[in-house]
Design an enzyme around this catalytic site. Structure first.
Site, short mmCIF file in Angstrom:
data_model
loop_
_atom_site.label_atom_id
_atom_site.label_comp_id
_atom_site.label_asym_id
_atom_site.label_seq_id
_atom_site.Cartn_x
_atom_site.Cartn_y
_atom_site.Cartn_z
N CYS A 1 0.78 -1.25 0.00
CA CYS A 1 0.00 0.00 0.00
C CYS A 1 0.81 1.30 0.00
O CYS A 1 0.44 2.22 -0.74
CB CYS A 1 -1.03 0.00 1.13
SG CYS A 1 -0.82 -1.21 2.39
N ARG B 1 7.64 -10.74 5.18
CA ARG B 1 7.28 -10.52 6.58
C ARG B 1 8.00 -11.56 7.44
O ARG B 1 7.99 -12.75 7.11
CB ARG B 1 5.76 -10.65 6.78
CG ARG B 1 4.96 -9.64 5.99
CD ARG B 1 3.47 -9.82 6.17
NE ARG B 1 2.72 -8.93 5.28
CZ ARG B 1 1.40 -8.90 5.19
NH1 ARG B 1 0.66 -9.72 5.95
NH2 ARG B 1 0.80 -8.08 4.35
N GLN C 1 1.35 -10.83 -2.99
CA GLN C 1 0.00 -10.45 -2.58
C GLN C 1 -0.71 -9.80 -3.76
O GLN C 1 -0.20 -8.86 -4.36
CB GLN C 1 0.09 -9.47 -1.40
CG GLN C 1 -1.19 -9.32 -0.62
CD GLN C 1 -0.96 -8.56 0.68
OE1 GLN C 1 -0.22 -7.57 0.70
NE2 GLN C 1 -1.57 -8.99 1.75
N ASP D 1 -2.72 -7.59 -4.40
CA ASP D 1 -3.31 -6.40 -3.81
C ASP D 1 -3.97 -5.54 -4.88
O ASP D 1 -3.62 -5.61 -6.06
CB ASP D 1 -2.20 -5.58 -3.14
CG ASP D 1 -2.64 -4.93 -1.86
OD1 ASP D 1 -3.85 -4.83 -1.64
OD2 ASP D 1 -1.77 -4.52 -1.09
N HIS E 1 -5.75 -1.35 -4.91
CA HIS E 1 -6.22 -0.17 -4.19
C HIS E 1 -7.21 0.57 -5.07
O HIS E 1 -6.92 0.85 -6.24
CB HIS E 1 -5.03 0.74 -3.82
CG HIS E 1 -4.00 0.03 -2.99
ND1 HIS E 1 -2.76 -0.30 -3.46
CD2 HIS E 1 -4.07 -0.44 -1.73
CE1 HIS E 1 -2.09 -0.93 -2.52
NE2 HIS E 1 -2.86 -1.03 -1.46
N LYS F 1 -14.16 -3.71 7.56
CA LYS F 1 -13.74 -4.59 6.47
C LYS F 1 -14.72 -5.74 6.30
O LYS F 1 -15.50 -6.07 7.20
CB LYS F 1 -12.34 -5.15 6.76
CG LYS F 1 -12.25 -6.00 8.02
CD LYS F 1 -10.88 -6.61 8.19
CE LYS F 1 -10.81 -7.48 9.45
NZ LYS F 1 -9.59 -8.29 9.53
N HIS G 1 -8.56 -1.24 0.30
CA HIS G 1 -7.54 -2.28 0.08
C HIS G 1 -8.31 -3.57 -0.17
O HIS G 1 -9.26 -3.86 0.56
CB HIS G 1 -6.70 -2.54 1.34
CG HIS G 1 -5.98 -1.36 1.90
ND1 HIS G 1 -4.66 -1.13 1.68
CD2 HIS G 1 -6.41 -0.36 2.71
CE1 HIS G 1 -4.28 -0.04 2.33
NE2 HIS G 1 -5.34 0.45 2.96
#
Length: 636
Positions: free
Chosen positions: A329, A358, A376, A378, A380, A459, A505
């Site tokens: 992000c 991570r 990921q 992802d 946005h 979420k 997200h």
């Protein structure tokens, strides 16, 4: 006179103060036998508790979802009692319910899996005794006296602020506990101790090492046996074993928690990625890419440096500190700021399959399911407030479309504002309302997790269900009011003033690696044709036909079909058998007849054989099947 109101609004009155069991028995003895606990004013309580005021009551029976948690809580006590009966020197610590069962951490000499049988035998004695669970309330001083020989319990008691502490007694066994519990031990019809592992007291490696005993329990043996069968089936489908057998990926000590994908694994990976890109392009997304390594200042601005630092890998370049991104992000925020936007440009849907890292403890690593390095998927979405409902609905429909390709069903959970959060009440109301409206418009039942949202916004979590009925939280849709503020993102509104965009997200695969592993176990390696790493294998009957087999391979690859030739000097029967074991969807045998006539003999996984197919008769339906990404086996 006590008045009890039932969920159907009917009432009953009692002259004396009844227990929950008294009320259940007033309905019928059969009903009472199936009651596990009761709920009064939202609190789950034992049936032995006395009701002293007019109230509404809801009974929890063996068929209710939260009944198993009560049962397994009680089973943990029974297991602990059995251990103390066999090992009197043991010291109990804590024994919580966990997903699919329970465990108890115990300070005792090491035991092996071979010892579980005698503990289970002792458990059965306790179950047969049908000992009742009796709640007792004592003072803190009394609790300290009762557990004076157990330093772990004393530590817990000293930390309690309550001056009155609840204990539960069944038979000769007594333990600290808030409850509730089942009426008696005889309700545990199916129980199995699953494994033993080591654990540290309070998860602190400097503290005492304990034995952690895991178990599971059910209200009947049939469900226990079904669960144990599921465990065995899951072992057969273990993605680490199947992935090794099919030559898809591997792990190496030189990079713990970071998967190495082999050529066949990359074929499957790229098939997943190609579909992701196609589906997202059709849904109005653009694809972006941001660097893996970013300056510390960015992570401070995003808040990750203060809140996520222990999970990040860092390095120093030219005396500046950098971090490998744990999420995509912040880079997406920088991309947004490279130009100006008006309300006409929104929504902006930007997707990125970004490589993130991570730090996970080595003991937590688990194949592709828990790694340190993963991709990921992802995205946005930057939008105006009035676009929230439509954009969330679009994500849900896209997720449904993608999961359907794999035969995966799912359920939805809405998580609302937690105690610690940023943003105003009005912002949270607007964001939560937008999610709720989208969910209602979507029309699928959803569950609410009160207070479980992220600190920056509510979420929706999407939990998929695989072929074994296991659920996995993969997709998520999160509204964020923090990063647009932190990065001062704006757009020009109809009034020509600057406004703050709302941001979503969202992920659908989630972690590509984890989703890959889920699919391996979901299909047990028997992938649909479009996803199979090897779509066709060519088997020359003799070595003299090797060159012709290679030419067939070249032609099929030119037609977009992933294939290989088995040149081994083995019998045809053995080659066919191995191809079937590896779930290759299409098995082509090449003999002199096929060479002379330019035809193909094809065997499908259902055992059907088609002889004398022309290349076009074979390639055309296969190409169509692959292009449509059909889940079912191909029919030629």
């Amino acid at each position: 006179m006590i008045t009890i109101t039932f969920p159907d609004k009917s009432i009953k009155q009692f002259d004396n103060f009844p227990t929950g069991m008294d009320v259940a028995q007033s309905i019928s003895q059969g009903f009472a036998r199936n009651c596990v606990a009761m709920k009064i004013d939202g609190r789950l309580l034992d049936l032995s508790r006395t009701i002293e005021t007019d109230t509404a009551i809801e009974f929890i029976t063996v068929n209710d979802d939260n009944a198993l948690e009560v049962l397994r809580h009680s089973a943990a006590h029974v297991m602990a009692e059995a251990v103390l009966n066999l090992y009197p020197e043991a010291k109990l610590t804590i024994g919580p319910v966990v997903e699919d069962g329970f465990y108890y951490d115990i300070d005792m000499p090491p035991i092996s899996k071979d010892d579980l049988g005698k503990i289970e035998a002792e458990i059965q004695k306790i179950i047969k005794a049908k000992a009742t669970f009796e709640r007792q309330v004592v003072t803190k001083d009394q609790a300290l006296e009762i557990f004076k020989d157990n330093p772990f319990k004393l530590e817990l008691i000293h930390e309690l602020s309550d001056q009155e502490i609840s204990l539960y007694k069944n038979g000769q066994f007594i333990d600290l506990c808030r409850g509730p519990h089942i009426p008696h031990t005889g309700m545990i019809k199916g129980i199995k101790l699953m494994k033993i592992s080591g654990a540290y007291w309070r998860a602190d490696q400097s503290r005492e090492q304990l034995q952690r005993l895991y178990g599971t329990a059910f209200f009947d043996k049939k469900k226990l046996n079904q669960y144990l069968h599921l465990i065995e089936e899951a072992k057969k489908r273990d993605h680490r074993k199947v992935g090794t057998r099919l030559d898809l990926f591997s792990f190496h000590d030189e990079a713990p928690g970071m998967a190495f994908f082999h050529a066949k694994g990359m074929d499957m990976w790229n098939a997943l990625l190609d579909y992701w890109r196609e589906a997202h392009r059709a849904a109005g997304y653009v694809e972006t890419k941001t660097p893996v390594l970013l300056n510390r200042k960015l992570w401070e601005k995003s808040g990750h440096w203060d809140n996520y630092r222990e999970n990040m890998y860092t390095c120093v370049i030219d005396d500046e500190e950098y971090a490998i991104k744990p999420m995509n992000c912040p880079g997406g925020m920088l991309l947004y700021k490279t130009r100006s936007y008006s309300y006409r440009d929104l929504p902006l849907r930007a997707g990125e399959v970004g490589l993130v890292h991570r730090h996970e403890l080595s003991g937590a690593l688990s194949g592709l399911f828990r790694v340190r390095s993963f991709h990921q998927d992802d995205a946005h979405i930057f939008m105006t407030p009035d676009q929230i409902e439509a954009e969330v609905l679009g994500v849900l429909r896209l997720a449904e479309q993608i999961y359907n390709k794999f035969g995966l069903t799912f359920h939805l959970e809405l998580s609302t504002r937690p105690e610690k959060s940023i943003g105003t009440d009005a912002q949270w109301e607007q964001a939560t309302s937008g999610l709720e409206k989208a969910l209602k418009h979507y029309g699928q039942e959803y569950f609410i997790n009160e207070g479980d949202g992220a600190f920056y916004g509510p979420k929706i979590d999407i939990h998929i269900k695989d072929a074994l009925g296991r659920t996995w939280q993969c997709g998520t849709v999160q509204l964020d009011m923090a990063l647009p503020e932190r990065f001062d993102l704006t757009y020009k509104g109809q009034d020509n003033d600057k406004h703050r965009p709302i941001m979503i997200h969202r992920v659908i695969y989630g972690s590509m690696e984890r989703f890959f592993g889920i699919l391996v176990e979901h299909f047990a390696g028997r992938f649909p044709l479009w996803l199979a790493p090897v779509q066709a294998v060519i088997l020359p009957i003799t070595q003299d036909l090797a060159d012709h087999a290679d030419q067939v391979k070249t032609d099929l690859e030119a037609a977009g079909i992933r294939c290989e030739v088995d040149h081994r000097n083995e019998t045809l029967k053995k080659k066919i058998r191995e191809a079937q074991i590896n779930y290759v969807p299409l098995i082509l045998t090449i003999g002199e007849k096929e060479k002379k006539t330019g035809t193909l003999s094809v065997r499908t996984l259902d055992g059907k054989v088609k002889l004398g197919l022309s290349p076009a008769e074979f390639v055309t339906p296969v190409q169509k099947h692959i292009k449509k990404r059909i889940l079912d086996d191909i029919v030629l």
